[in-house]
Design an enzyme around this catalytic site. Sequence first.
Site, mmCIF file in Angstrom:
data_model
loop_
_atom_site.group_PDB
_atom_site.id
_atom_site.type_symbol
_atom_site.label_atom_id
_atom_site.label_comp_id
_atom_site.label_asym_id
_atom_site.label_seq_id
_atom_site.Cartn_x
_atom_site.Cartn_y
_atom_site.Cartn_z
ATOM 1 N N GLY A 44 0.801 -1.210 0.000
ATOM 2 C CA GLY A 44 0.000 0.000 0.000
ATOM 3 C C GLY A 44 0.833 1.258 0.000
ATOM 4 N N GLY A 186 4.995 25.291 6.451
ATOM 5 C CA GLY A 186 4.401 24.987 5.154
ATOM 6 C C GLY A 186 2.888 24.996 5.221
ATOM 7 N N ILE A 190 -0.733 19.306 2.893
ATOM 8 C CA ILE A 190 -0.415 18.490 4.056
ATOM 9 C C ILE A 190 -0.425 19.340 5.317
ATOM 10 C CG2 ILE A 190 1.353 17.076 5.170
ATOM 11 C CD1 ILE A 190 2.248 16.161 2.401
ATOM 12 N N GLU A 209 4.595 30.120 6.643
ATOM 13 C CA GLU A 209 4.629 29.900 5.189
ATOM 14 C C GLU A 209 5.475 30.984 4.539
ATOM 15 O OE1 GLU A 209 4.570 29.067 1.468
ATOM 16 O OE2 GLU A 209 3.561 27.645 2.800
ATOM 17 N N GLY A 279 6.654 19.782 1.308
ATOM 18 C CA GLY A 279 6.588 19.062 0.043
ATOM 19 C C GLY A 279 7.298 17.719 0.109
ATOM 20 N N ARG A 280 7.304 17.043 -1.018
ATOM 21 C CA ARG A 280 7.883 15.710 -1.100
ATOM 22 C C ARG A 280 8.826 15.624 -2.302
ATOM 23 N NH1 ARG A 280 5.388 12.220 2.266
ATOM 24 N NH2 ARG A 280 6.165 10.413 1.117
ATOM 25 N N HIS A 452 -32.883 15.514 -5.364
ATOM 26 C CA HIS A 452 -33.095 16.602 -4.402
ATOM 27 C C HIS A 452 -33.519 16.026 -3.057
ATOM 28 C CE1 HIS A 452 -34.222 20.551 -2.861
ATOM 29 N NE2 HIS A 452 -35.355 19.992 -2.421
#
Length: 476
Positions: A44, A186, A190, A209, A279-280, A452
């Site tokens: 996974g 950040g 995430i 940030e 970030g990654r 609806h």
Amino acid sequence: MVVGDVATGTDVLVIGAGPGGYVAAIRAGQLDQDVTLVEKEAYGGVCLNHGCIPSKALITATGVAHEAGHAEEMGIHADPEIDVGEMQEWKDGVVDQLTRGVEKLCKANQVNLVEGRAEFVGEHEARVVHSGEGQGAETVEFEHAIVATGSRPIEIPGFSYADEPVLDSKQALAMDGAPDSLVIVGAGYIGMELAGVFAKLGTDVTVVEMLDSVLPGYEADLARPVKKHAESLGVDFHFGQSATGWEESDDGIIVHTDAAGDDDEGLSLDTEKVLVAVGRQPVTDTVDLPAAGVETDDRGFVPTDDRARTNKDHIFAVGDVAGEPMLAHKGSKEGQVAAEVIAGEPAALDYQAIPSAVFTEPEIGTVGMTVAEAEDAGFEPMVGEFPFRASGRALTTGETDGFVRLVADAEDGFVLGGQVVGPEASELIAEIGLAVEMAATVEDVASTIHTHPTLSESVMEAAENALGHAIHTLNR
């Protein structure tokens, strides 16, 4: 004792069992390929074990507690008690169920599962070092290989994840208690998702940030309701600040920042923990790609074509390692296409309708083009919007912030994209994605009868608004 190297062969070697890798392996197995799937940690991948699934579980759990404790206007008066340990046990149970499911599906599709770390030793050969002491290694010869090694959090100078007060997203999601205070470096998806989780657990959250807004890359009117809601939870923001380091204090640590503007000053923020979420980056340093002749770009990503092939036609790359957007569902589609191309099927990738979602409160969902992107591409955009404050279903849920926006070509009416900020945006965006994929028109969406009262009616209403005959909101 140490078992010596043995040699095996396979049609398709898949390295990494995340959403791109395990989907590729299963699909290749369905297409009668002999498949070997190598995973060094958990089936996974990061998404299922340390990212997408556990974060959404905690977002849901903390959201339930917060809603129960803030529903006085509905006549509900409660003061929920949160046991973070029990919440983590429930979250881990969800993850375990899904990882076991991935393993069972792979086996049911005749995928040979190998626990270990794989690295190339040639263009058609890889060495797999098995997990566990004394388990030895094997050499695997392959006709085709699929690299699906994923990504890892970026580590910034001055903040080593090996230091106890410094957390990456994986460590933050595994905490057995909520810190009294937390600085998040950040304000991307995430950072903002976890800001909401910890704020609802009672943590004093501060977000730093370096840019001037939350969720950089998303349109301002989508990000604005997210920031507003986070502030209502007590989250404090400092923009134009770059984290530079930390030091211990009597009560925890102090995080230091530098200001981006000449007229601004840096900060010294007292906190118990600091979460870095900037970030990654791709994991390409573990598989020795040069040994197979596979090229990477200057950021470490593996360039691919519309069939997920690298510069070596028999070696494919899927998922985060293949570049932006780094989304699980994008990786799964690439894995499926790679497997089908290997099997000789006429498959190719089409990225025009890849949706993205941010599971903040309210949620954000986007797909296709924005208004600005449509104009840059030479279209004359036709735009329709519908606010959730005019939605009967949204009112009955108590979540009315945000809107649905459809972007279409004024000349022929084809839907080019859409943006949603509001309740269940991650679900609502699927209908707009389908419209883009099948080249549906605004008329098609508007004439489709929606149940609806539902949130999905808002998509229909936005289409009617674009056509100038919306019923439940003023026309543009």
